[in-house]
Scaffold this motif. Structure first.
Motif, PDB file in Angstrom:
ATOM      1  N   ALA A 185     -25.434  35.394 -30.279  1.00 56.11           N
ATOM      2  CA  ALA A 185     -26.247  35.008 -31.440  1.00 56.11           C
ATOM      3  C   ALA A 185     -25.543  33.940 -32.263  1.00 56.11           C
ATOM      4  CB  ALA A 185     -26.546  36.231 -32.294  1.00 56.11           C
ATOM      5  N   ALA A 186     -24.216  34.098 -32.435  1.00 58.51           N
ATOM      6  CA  ALA A 186     -23.448  33.116 -33.209  1.00 58.51           C
ATOM      7  C   ALA A 186     -23.448  31.754 -32.519  1.00 58.51           C
ATOM      8  CB  ALA A 186     -22.025  33.610 -33.416  1.00 58.51           C
ATOM      9  N   ASN A 187     -23.355  31.753 -31.203  1.00 56.94           N
ATOM     10  CA  ASN A 187     -23.364  30.482 -30.472  1.00 56.94           C
ATOM     11  C   ASN A 187     -24.689  29.749 -30.643  1.00 56.94           C
ATOM     12  OD1 ASN A 187     -20.786  31.014 -29.582  1.00 56.94           O
ATOM     13  ND2 ASN A 187     -21.417  31.726 -27.557  1.00 56.94           N
ATOM     14  N   ILE A 188     -25.796  30.501 -30.563  1.00 51.45           N
ATOM     15  CA  ILE A 188     -27.117  29.890 -30.768  1.00 51.45           C
ATOM     16  C   ILE A 188     -27.215  29.301 -32.170  1.00 51.45           C
ATOM     17  CG2 ILE A 188     -29.588  30.367 -30.979  1.00 51.45           C
ATOM     18  CD1 ILE A 188     -29.220  32.490 -28.780  1.00 51.45           C
ATOM     19  N   LEU A 189     -26.785  30.101 -33.161  1.00 50.03           N
ATOM     20  CA  LEU A 189     -26.849  29.637 -34.541  1.00 50.03           C
ATOM     21  C   LEU A 189     -25.940  28.434 -34.758  1.00 50.03           C
ATOM     22  CD1 LEU A 189     -27.866  29.933 -37.412  1.00 50.03           C
ATOM     23  CD2 LEU A 189     -26.065  31.644 -37.810  1.00 50.03           C
ATOM     24  N   GLY A 190     -24.734  28.468 -34.185  1.00 52.71           N
ATOM     25  CA  GLY A 190     -23.799  27.358 -34.344  1.00 52.71           C
ATOM     26  C   GLY A 190     -24.354  26.070 -33.780  1.00 52.71           C
TER      27      GLY A 190
END
Length: 408
Positions: A185-190
């Motif tokens: 999820a963090a990678n998508i948001l980043g």
């Protein structure tokens, strides 16, 4: 590599236990498998939101909900790093008391799980926050009774944006599979944050470019208007009739180009002109510069063409009308009609006609030696157009078929 982190208050250091290499997760229960499938579904939906260009504040809120929902946690939050204060701002969250999101801050030093994740880039699972001997728990988590937390870095371009965190009051433990989900999820948001940052920079650059281009058009318009006025003034004092005529024609040509820049300066579109409105402006200027000449302009609405095609078309009309004023009406006031319409196969039809004495019997549109007709032919070639003329009773009509877009 996933890290289980313990904090030693006596030494003020973390003890990091790395997951042993080659170990496997215990066999998953049916409920755990269902959760993993649900996590993949949540990530897929979140990815769609990110790709759709969801505004950043809204996307941060979705990320906090994704973190909580995907881990069956009561709380989720996005912590934005503020380097000048060495603290995190809770910029988005779910489950928190009113007044937390957008206002509350937590320390970003390495003695906190979120700070450790930010500084090292390692994902951190902290499953026993209620044990004071482990590490310093942020006051915000204490106030909300948080027992366990999980933090992953939210990477940006060069400098990290912050941390994505899931928090829970319930007993139990976050696992390696959970951290994989949260990092996804963090990678998508980043990536979404970075894309929006780049798009924002591009929009700012485009806005600056448009402002500069409008300013250039404004300055060019003013300069051309000054030159046209100077030529008009010079023509009024010239001794030779031929010189006066040529200066007057040169002035009208420059005025026609100035009109294009004037329209561009006041338009939202810098590379397109409404050809009908532009021709009306040019013909109005011609009427004012040639007393006694009446020009009727009829054009279909919404015929927009590229600026570099509109200008030669207007200059061509300018030449045909000035020629008509001189040769078709040698004895006095002139009258001309300009018509613009859409033609077949993505073409425009431009008509300029008069009710004058007509062209000579030996008139050749291609080999005419007069400057005005040479310019007309030059503009026709530039437009990749087809120019024909018809003898009327009375007068002459020039018909120009112009492709809307240049042929390759």
């Amino acid at each position: 590599m996933i890290s289980i982190v313990s904090f030693q208050p006596k030494t003020l250091k973390f003890t990091v236990e790395e997951s042993p290499g080659g170990t496997t997760e215990p066999e998953l229960s049916i409920d755990a498998l269902r959760l993993r499938v649900r996590q993949q579904e949540i990530l897929a939906n979140f990815g769609v939101l990110a790709l759709k260009g969801t505004p950043l504040p809204e996307l941060l809120g979705h990320a906090a909900r994704v973190a909580a929902e995907g881990l069956n946690a009561e709380f989720g939050k996005v912590l934005k790093f503020m380097p000048e204060e060495n603290r995190f701002l809770v910029c988005a969250g779910v489950g928190w008391e009113p007044g937390v999101v957008g206002s509350a801050t937590v320390g970003a030093d390495i003695a906190s799980p979120a700070g450790y994740a930010l500084r090292t880039g390692k994902a951190v699972i902290s499953n026993h926050l209620d044990n004071e001997d482990r590490f310093r728990t942020p006051e915000l988590l204490v106030e909300h009774g948080i027992r366990r937390a999980m933090n992953v870095i939210l990477q940006g371009d060069g400098n990290p944006y912050g941390v994505l965190e899931a928090d829970s009051r319930s007993e139990g433990e976050f696992t390696q599979n959970d951290i994989v989900f949260l990092q996804g999820a963090a990678n998508i948001l980043g990536m979404a944050i970075e894309r929006q940052r780049i798009e924002g920079n591009l929009r700012q650059a485009l806005d600056r470019h448009e402002v500069l281009l409008k300013e250039v058009n404004h300055r060019v318009n003013n300069s051309l208007a000054i030159v046209a006025a100077m030529l008009q003034m010079q023509s009024s004092v010239a001794q030779s009739e031929d010189v006066r005529e040529e200066l007057h024609k040169a002035s009208s040509r420059i005025a026609a180009i100035a009109r294009a820049h004037q329209r561009l300066y006041g338009s939202e579109q810098l590379n397109i002109l409404d050809l009908g409105a532009y021709l009306r402006d040019v013909c109005h200027d011609l009427e004012e510069s040639m007393p006694g000449c009446k020009i009727n302009v009829g054009a279909e609405d919404g015929i927009e063409v590229a600026t570099d095609r509109a200008i030669p078309a207007a200059l061509l009309v300018n030449e045909l009308i000035t020629n008509a004023a001189k040769y078709a009406y040698p004895a006095g006031p002139c009258r001309a009609w300009v018509k613009l319409s859409r033609g077949p196969q993505d073409t425009l039809v431009l008509s300029v006609r008069d009710q004058g004495v007509g062209v000579p019997s030996d008139f050749d549109i291609k080999s005419n030696r007069r400057l005005g007709m040479r310019l007309v032919n030059a503009f026709t070639v530039q437009l990749q157009a087809d120019l024909q003329f018809r003898r009327l009773e009375p007068g002459t009509e020039f018909l120009l078929s112009i492709p809307v877009r240049p042929r390759s």
